[in-house]
Enzyme design. Sequence first.
Site, PDB file in Angstrom:
ATOM      1  N   GLY A 100       0.828  -1.209   0.000  1.00  0.00           N
ATOM      2  CA  GLY A 100       0.000   0.000   0.000  1.00  0.00           C
ATOM      3  C   GLY A 100       0.857   1.251   0.000  1.00  0.00           C
ATOM      4  O   GLY A 100       2.057   1.191  -0.264  1.00  0.00           O
ATOM      5  N   ASN A 101       0.240   2.381   0.267  1.00  0.00           N
ATOM      6  CA  ASN A 101       0.989   3.638   0.340  1.00  0.00           C
ATOM      7  C   ASN A 101       0.332   4.544   1.368  1.00  0.00           C
ATOM      8  O   ASN A 101      -0.685   4.182   1.960  1.00  0.00           O
ATOM      9  CB  ASN A 101       1.052   4.297  -1.036  1.00  0.00           C
ATOM     10  N   ARG A 102       0.929   5.689   1.591  1.00  0.00           N
ATOM     11  CA  ARG A 102       0.506   6.522   2.722  1.00  0.00           C
ATOM     12  C   ARG A 102      -0.579   7.537   2.368  1.00  0.00           C
ATOM     13  O   ARG A 102      -0.894   8.411   3.169  1.00  0.00           O
ATOM     14  CB  ARG A 102       1.721   7.251   3.296  1.00  0.00           C
ATOM     15  N   SER A 103      -1.175   7.431   1.193  1.00  0.00           N
ATOM     16  CA  SER A 103      -2.194   8.426   0.842  1.00  0.00           C
ATOM     17  C   SER A 103      -3.432   8.272   1.735  1.00  0.00           C
ATOM     18  O   SER A 103      -4.002   7.192   1.847  1.00  0.00           O
ATOM     19  CB  SER A 103      -2.590   8.254  -0.625  1.00  0.00           C
ATOM     20  N   ALA A 151      -3.504   7.535  -5.209  1.00  0.00           N
ATOM     21  CA  ALA A 151      -2.160   6.975  -5.358  1.00  0.00           C
ATOM     22  C   ALA A 151      -2.358   5.507  -5.732  1.00  0.00           C
ATOM     23  O   ALA A 151      -2.752   4.693  -4.892  1.00  0.00           O
ATOM     24  CB  ALA A 151      -1.394   7.118  -4.058  1.00  0.00           C
TER      25      ALA A 151
END
Length: 405
Positions: free
Chosen positions: A201-204, A273
């Site tokens: 995943g990512n931090r968005s 993102a």
Amino acid sequence: MDIVVGVSGGIAAYKSVALVRLLIKAGHEVTVVPTEDALRFVGAPTWEAISRNPVTTSVHDDVARVRHVALGQGADLVVVAPATANTIARMAAGIADNLLGTTLLATTAPVVVAPAMHAEMWQHPATQANIRTLRERGVRIVGPADGELAGGDSGPGRMSEPEEIAEAALAALAPQDLAGLTAAVSAGGTREPIDPVRFLGNRSSGRQGVAIAREAADRGAEVTLVAANIGADVLADAAHPRIRVVPAATAADVAEAMGTAARTADVIVMAAAVADYRPATAAAQKLTKEGGALERIELVENEDVVAGLAAVRSSGGAPAGQTIVAFAAETLPDPAERLARARRKRERKGVDLLAVNHADADHGFERADNAVEIVGADGAVVASAAGSKRDVAAALWDAILAARP
Ligand code: CTP
């Protein structure tokens, strides 16, 4: 503009004196409508002096001019601050046995509510259900903040500061310059499953994308918000009658939901993102260290969603004049290098506008503030904006309108 400020009976009423002053300073005509209870905290002479308009609580005053409906009909905006649990419940039920109640029922103007009460009352399922009802009707809820409450308690329930309420109130007076437009906005960050419990995943957080959707809806657009793993607190801002939320977990889900929405969208904003790669296979059972299954994960490339949407448009599969906007989070510290990359990215993806944000410790992911530069045709920087994600959203829609044929 004509603004009605409804004041209900809570100690925070004294803070609304500053709110009225801020609204007047911004050039608006303010009429204060207190409830009977509110006058026990701040008296009518204060409201009259500060607003320079007569103050009454009763539906029986000034009957000749049908004041009980005239105030609501004539208002460009109604702000209720503080809004007690009782007033919120009455609003949700449409009860109109005082001047504030009749004004609220008679108005079609935007309504902004700043709750103030004890934490227990705010958290009670009845209050929460009433707040949901109001949100679904398009009422904007500002706060409450977490902090010290009357009587020495603390917790959520403290009325937001007058500056914050004034800002939300003035935003609610937004022009309807996007009325008639249909927008598809993606927000959040995708999660590509590794196994049933892990993902890439990512931090968005989705805050910027939600602010873009909300700004569009407030300015009159019909919005589909494709929401990738956005927390309930952030998504609460998207509660608006003109926003339809479509949840999407992975890049493939975003591609499908945006593909569908894009067929009828005048504007596409890809703020999500999206993972560039996903695990080649998502294991059906949880992977374990035994056998080294977690040491290496094979990745395969995901479809570039926004480039795909631009290709569909080129082949004539989109409404005429469709505008496509992409985002790019860049960590390069040098502004010139950031811009050069943004220009290449815009061309490569085939989009009209590309908003570059500098993702560092102070801006970008998981932050309330953002700073973007918007690159348009020929690589020109058509706008730049810094501030709250809402400010950035407003600048983005201005740039989109300017870029439309
Ligand atoms: N995007 C997309 N589909 C993907 C990846 C990104 O639609 N599979 C969109 C994002 O929503 C965003 C923009 O493309 O609007 C961001 O692109 P980014 O991932 O930063 O660019 P890339 O082309 O992947 O380049 P980089 O090598 O910088 O990651």
